[in-house]
Design a protein around this motif. Structure first.
Motif, short mmCIF file in Angstrom:
data_model
loop_
_atom_site.label_atom_id
_atom_site.label_comp_id
_atom_site.label_asym_id
_atom_site.label_seq_id
_atom_site.Cartn_x
_atom_site.Cartn_y
_atom_site.Cartn_z
N THR A 188 0.84 -1.19 0.00
CA THR A 188 0.00 0.00 0.00
C THR A 188 0.88 1.25 0.00
O THR A 188 2.09 1.17 0.24
N ALA A 189 0.27 2.38 -0.28
CA ALA A 189 0.93 3.68 -0.14
C ALA A 189 0.06 4.47 0.83
O ALA A 189 -1.02 4.94 0.48
N LEU A 197 -5.89 3.67 2.27
CA LEU A 197 -4.89 2.67 1.90
C LEU A 197 -5.25 2.03 0.57
O LEU A 197 -6.15 1.17 0.51
N PRO A 198 -4.60 2.43 -0.51
CA PRO A 198 -4.80 1.71 -1.77
C PRO A 198 -4.21 0.30 -1.65
O PRO A 198 -3.12 0.14 -1.09
N ASN A 199 -4.96 -0.68 -2.13
CA ASN A 199 -4.44 -2.05 -2.15
C ASN A 199 -3.67 -2.22 -3.45
O ASN A 199 -4.26 -2.37 -4.53
N LYS A 200 -2.36 -2.14 -3.36
CA LYS A 200 -1.53 -2.19 -4.56
C LYS A 200 -1.33 -3.66 -4.94
O LYS A 200 -0.43 -4.33 -4.41
N PRO A 211 -7.13 -1.02 -12.05
CA PRO A 211 -7.74 -0.42 -10.86
C PRO A 211 -7.11 -1.00 -9.59
O PRO A 211 -6.42 -2.01 -9.64
N TYR A 212 -7.36 -0.32 -8.48
CA TYR A 212 -6.85 -0.81 -7.19
C TYR A 212 -7.97 -0.71 -6.16
O TYR A 212 -8.86 0.14 -6.27
#
Ligand SMILES: O=c1[nH]c(=O)c2[nH]c(=O)[nH]c2[nH]1
Length: 278
Positions: free
Chosen positions: A173-174, A236-239, A264-265
């Motif tokens: 995540t970032a 929290l983007p799920n990368k 997409p994420y």
């Protein structure tokens, strides 16, 4: 029916200011992006073009530079407080101020040499308005990855669900975090250091069954480490990292090569709050 002016604000966005502090031959730098937005008795400029109540955005930009020179930059939160209080206290027509700051980190290479650090950008926001002053700290772009200790299973399956359950995946995540101080008086730098460390420790130390679970663990760790904070909001983007099937190339199936997908994420958002603070 009447057509009326709604809520409005104006200001100078993204003033880039780099402050050099000289201690003999050893220099330090603080690199900020400062955005000011003011509100108040501004109906006339919108309705008739009478600018008597308008502090020009050009003046706001000059004030950012002048204050960096005169007062230095103790922390992004302290500098935002200084500016927001100045605009609202020095002009009768200006009753509200929002100052947002991004601080770009630099690593020291020598007494007067630096390299830009690609890791997280620190953020601060101060809002001075009628009910009082609110201070927010935070960071954005803190990129973290666990190459195991992450599962995802037991979710809803409907006619459109194709996702396979997994007992071992990459979790990355970032982090985009924004925390609210209980009062405008705090050791902002110490809180930043503790909050960042707590988030990293919770991310790496949590055996995760969902990114949602990791989000709560991170937020809880920050509030436990920082009694000055009322609340933290996390995005929290799920990368996603998808295993590349190398068996068509005659290679074994062990999951060692991944495709790091861009979009997409999944985007997991939530706040964690102290229930005894307003
Ligand atoms: O940690 C996760 N949470 C979800 O809600 C979700 N949805 C999904 O497709 N993968 C994941 N992973």
């Amino acid at each position: 029916m009447a057509i009326v002016l709604g809520p409005n604000r104006y200001g100078k966005a993204e003033t880039r200011v780099v402050r050099v502090t000289r201690d003999g031959g050893t220099h330090s730098i603080t690199d900020l992006n400062v955005s000011v937005a003011l509100s108040g008795d501004l109906a006339d400029t919108h309705l008739t073009g009478d600018n008597a109540n308008v502090l020009p955005t050009d003046t706001q930009k000059n004030t950012v530079y002048a204050f960096a020179k005169q007062h230095g930059i103790a922390s992004p939160e302290a500098f935002a407080l200084l500016l927001a209080r100045h605009f609202t206290s020095s002009q009768e027509t200006i009753t509200g101020a929002r100052v947002e700051i991004e601080e770009y980190p630099w690593n020291r290479l020598g007494p007067h040499s630096f390299s830009r650090d690609g890791s997280a950008v620190r953020t601060a926001e101060v809002v001075v308005a009628e009910p009082g002053t609110e201070v927010f700290g935070g960071l954005t772009g803190l990129t973290l990855l666990n190459s195991t200790d992450s599962e995802f299973s037991g979710f809803i399956r409907d006619p459109y669900t194709t996702l396979a359950e997994t007992s071992d995946r990459i979790l990355a995540t970032a982090v985009d975090a924004r925390w609210r101080f209980i009062t405008p008086e705090a050791d902002f730098d110490a809180v930043f250091g503790r909050a960042r460390a707590a988030m990293i420790e919770a991310f790496t130390g949590t055996y995760s069954y969902s990114l949602q679970q990791t989000l709560f663990a991170m937020g809880k760790a920050v509030l436990e480490a920082c009694p000055d904070l009322a609340e933290i909001r996390l995005r929290l983007p799920n990368k996603h990292h998808f295993v590349v099937d190398c068996t068509p190339y005659g290679l074994d199936a062990a999951p060692e090569v991944f495709h790091a997908d861009d979009r997409p994420y999944g985007l997991i958002e939530g706040s964690v709050v102290r229930d005894d603070v307003s």
